[in-house]
Design a protein around this motif. Structure first.
Motif, PDB file in Angstrom:
ATOM      1  N   VAL A 537       5.788  -1.887   5.824  1.00  0.00           N
ATOM      2  CA  VAL A 537       6.471  -2.581   4.848  1.00  0.00           C
ATOM      3  C   VAL A 537       7.904  -2.985   5.243  1.00  0.00           C
ATOM      4  O   VAL A 537       8.538  -4.059   5.013  1.00  0.00           O
ATOM      5  CB  VAL A 537       6.630  -1.739   3.502  1.00  0.00           C
ATOM      6  N   SER A 873       5.567   2.180   0.452  1.00  0.00           N
ATOM      7  CA  SER A 873       6.288   1.047  -0.010  1.00  0.00           C
ATOM      8  C   SER A 873       7.912   1.138  -0.237  1.00  0.00           C
ATOM      9  O   SER A 873       8.622   0.319  -0.001  1.00  0.00           O
ATOM     10  CB  SER A 873       5.669   0.172  -1.263  1.00  0.00           C
ATOM     11  N   LEU A 922       3.046  -6.488  -0.496  1.00  0.00           N
ATOM     12  CA  LEU A 922       3.105  -5.181  -1.179  1.00  0.00           C
ATOM     13  C   LEU A 922       1.993  -5.192  -2.272  1.00  0.00           C
ATOM     14  O   LEU A 922       1.514  -4.187  -2.443  1.00  0.00           O
ATOM     15  CB  LEU A 922       4.391  -5.073  -1.861  1.00  0.00           C
TER      16      LEU A 922
END
Length: 953
Positions: A537, A873, A922
């Motif tokens: 991420v 995330s 995501l």
């Protein structure tokens, strides 16, 4: 002292035997941990052997560059004495470039190489230059080389693969890379473009240090000189050879003192003796003005070492997080055995040693297996590795100590992964171990507190790094600390996730409660997924933000959907009409605007040609409309900082963008239409035969001066000296396009009637065009194929807007994170099944449907994946935001300094450094990865299991 030592020894021998037998009985679990520990060892040991083998010794390296010669000598292309580095890769004028004035150099011919050599030295000339060669596919940029390949001095520079060396004129040998790219073979005939006769390929060879270079070698004087003669007669651009000389002097070779003496005559020397025994930095004149680290790249080595250490550390953390639960489950599966050890007098120390021995045994087997497999892979894949790296190995360079250290890494990682399970198993009572009860353990309250502190401190450090001079280093350190804090908080966070179970159906509720109840197994797997996803991420967010910035800063060459086809060399100019026809036939054109160039001298002259008799047409800016910063003899130093800052805002100093090879073009109003210039006055002026200018500095009182410069003669780009004879000035009436009209790199457009009235000679150069829709890949390939068949050198570009490769990067990152996540979740699920076998059999005993087992496994895997992805995330956003804020601060600081010093106009936009979150990536991680992990686990799980017999009391 003898009895305690013997007791310690025998206890560890017994522990190792127990661990070995336990590992052999639980082959599935042991194989899983073995693979996790061995895979990094395979990669690292293979990389170590590959890099060490590819890293040549100084003797091997210098032999590939100069064969058996003592030195390679070449002219430095700089007038006057020079200083060079011992490896000859870097050189500079004596006193540095600041004191170097090429305009004051002499026009005398450079010193001959023989003047710097002792009498009797053997000299072999090596000439090379680039040219295009006709192949079975079209044209290929190839290095043409002339050297006596039979000379003993060449031994080691080339390796003959098949065939023989060239002996007669008209014979050449070619590299294997050339044969592969060209479609030729030994026995074929090859013709450089412009040559009057072909050359027969009599052998194939390779350059050990540059396997991918297309090159052909001919005997001295048989390739470049005849080709240049033919090109001169046909009006083509000749090949500029780069000459160097292999030298054999005997004795001690060419010493450092001899190299410095040659430097005084502007000669550059690569000496075998100097490479093998380099002088101290204090004896190198080049390093007196600048530190040696500037040329040797010490800073890059430090950064590479830091990156390598970080990667190794993270890899070990990942392995420990994934292997730790496996050892924990193994300890629980062997709890009765461990209880018997305690019942027979064993203490906690013995229990710990047994569990640690499991890590030691599997780690040792993984070390041996990984190292052997890594070495075998390197040996088997050597040709592939050499082709990938682009150079041949000097031989396999085994470093036993390095390989042993890499192998010990697996043993050390195995021990680290077994520490926590060993301590946990040793704390169980003998009764709990024998009865199979797990007992009740209080949650560790210290670890969550430390995790919270680490998250707070790490986030603070990362935010501070955005304002610190250390910048990205501080941000990275703070982000890593915060991520470790989240890892420490994982057990608590897993417990918080468990509160969601009350709203879930049976199978996901059981899976979630099982994960919460067995946090010692679940938390490490979630942390491993967290670490992998956080890195993905972070990189994805940084890449996405950088892509948005690059898209904003992108400057198009042409209006969107338009293109330009133009000839690049003299030989192609004759084919421009045919090229235009091919363009119209193969692409869906909406409009085509043909353009010509101005020719000064003979028809074969180019606007930038330096051949005698050629010239150029140059637009002259009126003196009072020139930027004062560039007109003063002292340059910008003649003005104060305030004056420079003020002049930077002056319209005379606003440089327009000139990106075209020919900035003065001859064309009609179709060109304005293709360039999207719609101003009625500009279009009307060009239709009426009036020139159109896009640079207001060049226009005064509605007129523009075009100066014809002829007889350039022999120009020397390196010294900045030119033989130019200004010819007639053509004063043309001109229409100035408004500031809103974009010229796209074109300074001046002359209508054909105006060029003819001014007595200017023109020649076709290419065509601008706009497309009716878009050009498909098949259409582009057909057009490229037609151009290749014509055998001309052209450039074709179609403006399609910003084309970043961010999507490919995002996809690669998402796939990587998905594989790691599914792997970690799968490991956790397998351990859960092994650990909860009794619960599954109880479900079957009470009448649960067969699919419950499969559904439960799927949800167990999905729950671990989902928790890790969510936490990862959140953790990955911090470092990306910190790095972008750091870049924004640095860009704004540079922008302010540029304005203060007068290098940037106040009208220029402030730096744009956005922060953009890749929501699609995501979303894929949050939805697709857990769902895929759950489905995969459900598919590979058996829906029924055999009932166990009642355990003996």
């Amino acid at each position: 002292m003898t009895a305690p030592l013997q007791g310690w020894y025998h206890s560890w021998v017994a522990a190792l035997r127990i661990a070995r037998r336990d590992a052999w009985r639980a082959k599935g679990r042991s194989s899983l941990v073995l693979a996790m520990l061995a895979l990094p060892i395979v990669g690292v040991s293979a990389a170590d052997l590959t890099l060490r083998s590819a890293e040549l010794s100084p003797e091997q390296s210098v032999t590939r560059m100069i064969g058996t010669a003592d030195a390679r000598v070449s002219h430095s292309h700089m007038s006057g004495p020079i200083n060079q580095s011992p490896d000859s890769r870097t050189s500079a004028p004596v006193g540095g470039y600041k004191a170097y004035d090429p305009s004051k150099s002499t026009r005398d011919k450079p010193e001959p190489v023989e003047s710097a050599l002792p009498p009797g030295a053997q000299v072999l000339k090596d000439s090379s230059g680039y040219a295009k060669v006709r192949t079975t596919h079209g044209l290929l940029d190839t290095q043409l080389r002339e050297i006596d390949a039979h000379s003993p001095l060449v031994k080691g520079m080339i390796t003959l693969d098949r065939g023989r060396l060239p002996e007669n004129p008209g014979e050449v040998i070619a590299t294997r890379a050339f044969l592969k790219d060209s479609g030729f073979f030994v026995g074929s005939s090859v013709t450089p473009r412009g040559a009057t006769s072909p050359y027969k390929i009599v052998g194939a060879y390779e350059l050990p240090d540059e396997l991918g270079r297309p090159e052909i070698i001919a005997p001295p004087g048989t390739l470049i000189a005849p080709l240049n003669k033919a090109l001169t007669e046909s009006g083509g651009r000749t090949v500029t050879p780069d000459d160097s000389y292999l030298v054999k002097v005997g004795g001690a070779g060419v010493t450092w003192d001899a190299v410095k003496a040659a430097n005084a005559k502007s000669l550059l020397v690569l000496s075998r003796a100097v490479i093998l025994d380099p002088p101290a930095d204090s004896e190198v004149p080049l390093y007196r003005d600048e530190p040696a680290s500037k040329f040797q790249g010490e800073g890059n080595k430090v950064v590479e070492t830091a990156i390598l250490a970080t990667v190794v550390g993270l890899a070990m953390l990942e392995i420990c997080l994934l292997a730790g639960p496996a050892f924990a489950v193994g300890a629980r599966r062997s709890r009765r055995q461990l209880g018997l050890v305690g019942a027979n007098g064993g203490d906690r120390r013995h229990i710990r040693s047994i569990v640690l021995s499991g890590g030691l045994v599997i780690g040792a087997v993984a070390a041996v297996t990984g190292t052997v497999v890594g070495i075998l892979l390197t040996v088997v894949l050597r040709p592939v590795l050499e082709e990938t790296l682009g150079n041949r190995f000097g031989g396999f360079d085994f470093r036993p100590l390095e390989l042993a250290g890499i192998a010990l890494l697996a043993v050390f990682t195995g021990l680290l992964a077994a520490i926590v399970p060993a301590v946990t198993a040793s704390r169980q009572t003998v009764l709990a171990s024998l009865t199979g009860r797990r007992g009740i353990r209080r949650a560790n309250r210290v670890l969550p507190v430390l995790g919270l502190i680490a998250v707070a401190v790490g986030a603070s450090i990362a935010l501070y790094g955005t304002t610190s001079k250390l910048g990205s280093t501080v941000v990275a350190g703070g982000s890593a600390l915060a991520e470790l804090g989240i890892v420490a908080l994982t057990p608590v966070l897993v417990g918080l996730f468990g509160r969601l179970g009350r709203w879930l159906p049976l199978s996901p509720r059981l899976a979630l409660r099982d994960a919460v109840r067995n946090r010692g197994r679940t938390a490490p797997a979630v942390a491993a997924v967290l670490a992998a996803v956080a890195g993905t991420v972070a990189v994805a967010t940084y890449q996405q933000s950088n892509d948005v910035q690059m898209r904003q800063e992108y400057r198009a060459d042409l209006p969107h959907g338009t293109g330009l086809l133009q000839a690049s060399e003299n030989g192609a100019y004759k084919e421009v009409p045919a090229l235009r026809e091919v363009l119209s036939r193969e692409l869906p054109l909406a409009q085509r605007a043909d353009v010509d160039r101005l020719v000064v001298g003979k028809p074969s002259c180019e606007s930038y040609s330096s051949d005698p008799g050629c010239g150029r047409a140059e637009v002259i800016t009126p003196k009072d409309q020139r930027c004062p910063l560039y007109e003063d003899a002292k340059g910008s130093d003649a003005f104060t900082e305030a004056q420079r800052r003020e002049l930077r805002q002056d319209w005379r100093c606003q440089e327009p963008w000139h990106g075209m090879e020919h900035s003065v073009l001859v064309g009609d109003d179709k060109l304005l239409s293709v360039l999207a210039v719609t101003d009625p006055g500009t279009v009307a002026a060009l239709k009426s035969g009036q020139a159109v200018s896009f640079d207001k500095r060049q226009v005064k009182d509605g007129k523009l001066t075009l100066r014809i410069i002829t007889d350039q003669g022999e120009n020397d780009i390196m010294t900045g000296r030119y033989d130019e004879t200004p010819g007639e000035d053509k004063v043309l009436p001109v229409h100035l396009a408004p500031d809103s009209a974009e010229g796209w790199g074109v300074e001046l457009i002359l209508p054909p009637t105006a060029a003819k009235a001014a007595g200017l000679t023109t020649a076709p150069v290419g065509s601008f065009f706009s497309l009716d829709g878009t050009a498909s890949t098949e259409q582009r390939q057909k057009l490229d194929g037609e151009i290749d068949r014509m055998g001309v050198d052209t450039s074709l570009r179609i403006e399609a807007g910003y084309q970043g490769d961010n999507s490919i990067v995002m996809l690669a990152l998402a796939v990587f994170a998905g594989l790691v996540t599914i792997g970690a979740a799968g490991i956790a699920t397998g351990l859960a099944q092994a650990d909860a076998e009794a619960d599954l059999k109880t479900l079957a005993a009470v009448g649960a449907a067969p699919r419950v087992r499969r559904t439960l496994s799927g949800f167990q895997c999905g729950v671990v994946a989902l928790m890790g992805v969510v936490l990862g995330s959140a953790a990955g956003i911090l470092p990306a935001v910190g790095l972008r804020l750091t870049q924004q601060r640095e860009a704004e600081s540079l922008y302010r300094r540029s304005i203060e010093q007068g290098y940037t106009s106040l009208t220029e936009a402030a730096p744009f450094v956005p922060i953009s979150v890749p929501w699609e990536t995501l979303g894929g991680l949050l939805v697709v990865v857990p769902l895929g992990a759950a489905l995969l686990a459900a598919l590979v799980t058996r829906s029924s299991g055999a009932l166990a017999r009642r355990a003996a009391g």
